[in-house]
Enzyme design. Sequence first.
Site, PDB file in Angstrom:
ATOM      1  N   PRO A   2       0.802  -1.217   0.000  1.00 25.23           N
ATOM      2  CA  PRO A   2       0.000   0.000   0.000  1.00 25.23           C
ATOM      3  C   PRO A   2       0.840   1.275   0.000  1.00 25.23           C
ATOM      4  O   PRO A   2       1.586   1.539   0.936  1.00 25.23           O
ATOM      5  CB  PRO A   2      -0.823  -0.115   1.289  1.00 25.23           C
ATOM      6  CG  PRO A   2      -0.114  -1.079   2.147  1.00 25.23           C
ATOM      7  CD  PRO A   2       0.740  -1.920   1.285  1.00 25.23           C
ATOM      8  N   GLU A   3       0.730   2.013  -1.052  1.00 26.32           N
ATOM      9  CA  GLU A   3       1.296   3.358  -1.104  1.00 26.32           C
ATOM     10  C   GLU A   3       0.103   4.302  -1.242  1.00 26.32           C
ATOM     11  O   GLU A   3      -1.042   3.873  -1.075  1.00 26.32           O
ATOM     12  CB  GLU A   3       2.280   3.493  -2.279  1.00 26.32           C
ATOM     13  CG  GLU A   3       3.466   2.539  -2.147  1.00 26.32           C
ATOM     14  CD  GLU A   3       4.504   2.694  -3.251  1.00 26.32           C
ATOM     15  OE1 GLU A   3       4.632   3.809  -3.779  1.00 26.32           O
ATOM     16  OE2 GLU A   3       5.165   1.712  -3.586  1.00 26.32           O
TER      17      GLU A   3
END
Length: 276
Positions: A2-3
């Site tokens: 997750p960015e």
Amino acid sequence: MPELPEVETVCRGLAEALIGRKLVRVIANRPNLRFPLPNDLGQRLIGNSISAVKRRAKFILIEMRTSDVLIAHLGMSGRFRIYQNTPPPENTHDHVIFETESGSVIRYNDPRRFGFFDLTSRDDLAENRFLSDLGPEPLENTFTPDVFIKHIKSRKTSLKAALLDQHIVAGLGNIYACEALFMARLSPRRKTHTVGPKRATALVDAIKTVLANAIAQGGSSLRDHRKTNGELGYFQHTLQVYGQENKACPRCGIGYQITRINQSGRSTFFCPHCQR
DNA sequence: ATATATCCCTGCGCGC
DNA sequence: TGCGCGCAGGGATATA
């Protein structure tokens, strides 16, 4: 992983299920993740309604009507899953469970437990230890080439390290840092003080474009998560350099390979031919 | 002051 | 087939 785009996608999903809803159940299945879970989590959230779900960098901010704010970070492997009807049996890594009055069950699952939760209030949000030192939001107008140059010109580090530094710009991770540098034709090894207005503009534009494209596709990780068989998500096909070691550079073609190097303990993928 | 190293943690893919 | 190993990388913390 997750960015910013994945976190944004998660926020939108959570917003849909949570805004205006009252929590009737909050269960922590263990005392800690990356950090100890707030011990008054249930006390402050149960019976309380969600008024907004926002994002700051890679942080999820769940605002309650009482002005309490639940801060969530997915770390490396954190996922929120929403079940509207009968949820399947709990997984060993379902660490925190939320349930709304309307019957939705929201589970926070995180095998590696690098994620964390914090509880604060709207008034104290700006001073929160996780949020107070963050740099500008890359997709907002506050993130400009001028601002970027001001932050990096006195640094003696590489562009790649600068993009991962959340004080300089907040929300990029390893994947999108590599992709943005490729789009801007800049070497991840280039020292930040050699970046003038022209290169800074190219890089800032590239960051905004890469992130906006990824959000438009629903992020990459979340799509992976939906596919329980492990099949890769759609964004896989959009990646130009990340994970593409030894493949032909999409810009230079056959004979010019994407190279993998290590920068401050992390893999960097780039084309040494067109990224200068 | 900034730059780099270490740590947390599990799942996965690889080589033998 | 299975075991051990390295790698994945978010961010805080410690060290140089």
